[in-house]
Design an enzyme around this catalytic site. Structure first.
Site, mmCIF file in Angstrom:
data_model
loop_
_atom_site.group_PDB
_atom_site.id
_atom_site.type_symbol
_atom_site.label_atom_id
_atom_site.label_comp_id
_atom_site.label_asym_id
_atom_site.label_seq_id
_atom_site.Cartn_x
_atom_site.Cartn_y
_atom_site.Cartn_z
ATOM 1 N N LYS A 11 32.919 -9.938 -166.211
ATOM 2 C CA LYS A 11 32.021 -9.069 -166.562
ATOM 3 C C LYS A 11 31.662 -8.058 -165.501
ATOM 4 O O LYS A 11 32.189 -8.283 -164.229
ATOM 5 C CB LYS A 11 30.820 -9.457 -167.156
ATOM 6 N N TYR A 51 30.244 -8.636 -179.717
ATOM 7 C CA TYR A 51 29.068 -9.246 -179.659
ATOM 8 C C TYR A 51 28.151 -8.705 -181.021
ATOM 9 O O TYR A 51 27.141 -8.475 -181.031
ATOM 10 C CB TYR A 51 28.144 -8.721 -178.506
ATOM 11 N N PHE A 59 17.784 -8.096 -176.936
ATOM 12 C CA PHE A 59 18.577 -7.971 -175.633
ATOM 13 C C PHE A 59 19.898 -7.295 -175.727
ATOM 14 O O PHE A 59 20.765 -6.905 -174.835
ATOM 15 C CB PHE A 59 19.040 -9.440 -174.969
ATOM 16 N N ARG A 87 34.868 -23.085 -171.402
ATOM 17 C CA ARG A 87 33.365 -22.869 -171.470
ATOM 18 C C ARG A 87 32.648 -24.124 -170.484
ATOM 19 O O ARG A 87 31.687 -23.365 -169.850
ATOM 20 C CB ARG A 87 32.977 -23.320 -172.777
ATOM 21 N N THR A 93 25.173 -20.222 -170.470
ATOM 22 C CA THR A 93 24.999 -18.796 -170.868
ATOM 23 C C THR A 93 23.692 -18.314 -169.780
ATOM 24 O O THR A 93 23.882 -17.297 -169.025
ATOM 25 C CB THR A 93 24.306 -18.472 -172.128
ATOM 26 N N ARG A 104 29.146 -19.398 -163.566
ATOM 27 C CA ARG A 104 27.737 -18.720 -163.736
ATOM 28 C C ARG A 104 26.811 -19.060 -162.839
ATOM 29 O O ARG A 104 26.130 -18.240 -162.103
ATOM 30 C CB ARG A 104 27.240 -18.923 -165.128
ATOM 31 N N ASN A 114 25.606 -12.287 -166.848
ATOM 32 C CA ASN A 114 25.884 -13.824 -166.548
ATOM 33 C C ASN A 114 27.583 -13.759 -166.096
ATOM 34 O O ASN A 114 28.076 -14.901 -166.292
ATOM 35 C CB ASN A 114 25.595 -14.529 -167.463
ATOM 36 N N HIS A 117 32.355 -13.970 -170.021
ATOM 37 C CA HIS A 117 32.132 -14.324 -171.307
ATOM 38 C C HIS A 117 33.669 -15.317 -171.340
ATOM 39 O O HIS A 117 34.643 -15.245 -171.202
ATOM 40 C CB HIS A 117 32.290 -13.182 -172.231
ATOM 41 N N GLU A 128 39.512 -12.546 -180.858
ATOM 42 C CA GLU A 128 39.125 -11.689 -179.715
ATOM 43 C C GLU A 128 40.214 -11.489 -178.985
ATOM 44 O O GLU A 128 40.661 -10.181 -178.560
ATOM 45 C CB GLU A 128 38.168 -12.616 -178.525
HETATM 46 P P1 CMP Z 1 28.241 -14.272 -173.551
HETATM 47 O O1 CMP Z 1 28.460 -15.925 -173.385
HETATM 48 O O2 CMP Z 1 29.186 -13.389 -173.038
HETATM 49 O O3 CMP Z 1 27.817 -14.104 -175.313
HETATM 50 C C1 CMP Z 1 26.377 -13.311 -175.430
HETATM 51 C C2 CMP Z 1 26.020 -12.601 -174.294
HETATM 52 O O4 CMP Z 1 24.743 -12.079 -174.570
HETATM 53 C C3 CMP Z 1 25.821 -13.613 -173.483
HETATM 54 O O5 CMP Z 1 26.862 -14.171 -172.759
HETATM 55 C C4 CMP Z 1 24.938 -12.997 -172.476
HETATM 56 O O6 CMP Z 1 25.521 -12.067 -171.583
HETATM 57 C C5 CMP Z 1 23.955 -12.193 -173.408
HETATM 58 N N1 CMP Z 1 22.770 -13.123 -173.943
HETATM 59 C C6 CMP Z 1 22.857 -14.146 -174.527
HETATM 60 N N2 CMP Z 1 21.569 -14.532 -174.800
HETATM 61 C C7 CMP Z 1 20.600 -13.759 -174.116
HETATM 62 C C8 CMP Z 1 19.464 -13.666 -173.958
HETATM 63 N N3 CMP Z 1 18.457 -14.426 -174.483
HETATM 64 N N4 CMP Z 1 18.842 -12.607 -173.264
HETATM 65 C C9 CMP Z 1 19.669 -11.784 -172.904
HETATM 66 N N5 CMP Z 1 21.004 -11.719 -172.920
HETATM 67 C C10 CMP Z 1 21.487 -12.930 -173.745
#
Ligand code: CMP
Length: 143
Positions: A11, A51, A59, A87, A93, A104, A114, A117, A128
């Protein structure tokens, strides 16, 4: 064990930290091999594709602005149990809950920014990967 493909997206905040090489090394050291690689600036539509399930979440706007703020690096990873192992290497996350040694834990700034992905399942990985890569852009690795 199954030889699988999965997608990781490094990211924008991790790109800004100059840790593309370190992240790729973590995958290679764990026998998740790079068989596809692209750097690009995502469009609104591409972020929405990845997404879609989050588009009504509070968010989402912050996530969208963040994901289009700078380029990302797309990695197609190949290895045994690649989806689950990717993962594990990435970590939780929310970096507050990420374990020591995960990407992360080391590079996420917060739950939205974070660092990386990873595809959530084999089905999602397929969706994807083939959204971003043509079949002939994925290297057929010889073992
Ligand atoms: P990712 O694993 O790429 O998949 C969904 C993304 O949404 C996640 O990483 C974060 O970047 C974002 N995300 C998921 N949950 C939240 C949350 N509760 N608040 C803010 N961002 C989130």
């Amino acid at each position: 064990m199954m030889l699988e493909h999965t997608l990781s997206i490094i990211k924008p905040n991790a790109i800004n930290k100059n840790v593309i090489g370190d992240i790729i090394k973590r995958f290679e050291d764990n026998k998740l091999f790079i068989v596809g690689l692209k750097m690009l600036k995502l469009s609104f539509h591409q972020v929405l594709f990845i997404y879609d399930e989050h588009k009504n979440k509070l968010f989402f706007d912050d996530l969208l602005q963040f994901m289009i703020s700078n380029p990302v690096v797309l990695l197609v990873l190949e290895g045994y149990n690649a989806v689950d192992r990717n993962r594990l290497i990435i970590g939780h996350t929310n970096p507050v809950h990420a374990t020591h040694g995960t990407i992360r834990k080391d590079y996420a700034d917060n739950i939205t920014e974070n660092a990386i992905h990873g595809s959530a399942s084999k089905e999602v990985a397929k969706k994807e990967i083939y959204y971003f890569f043509k079949k002939d852009e994925i290297y057929k690795k010889i073992y």
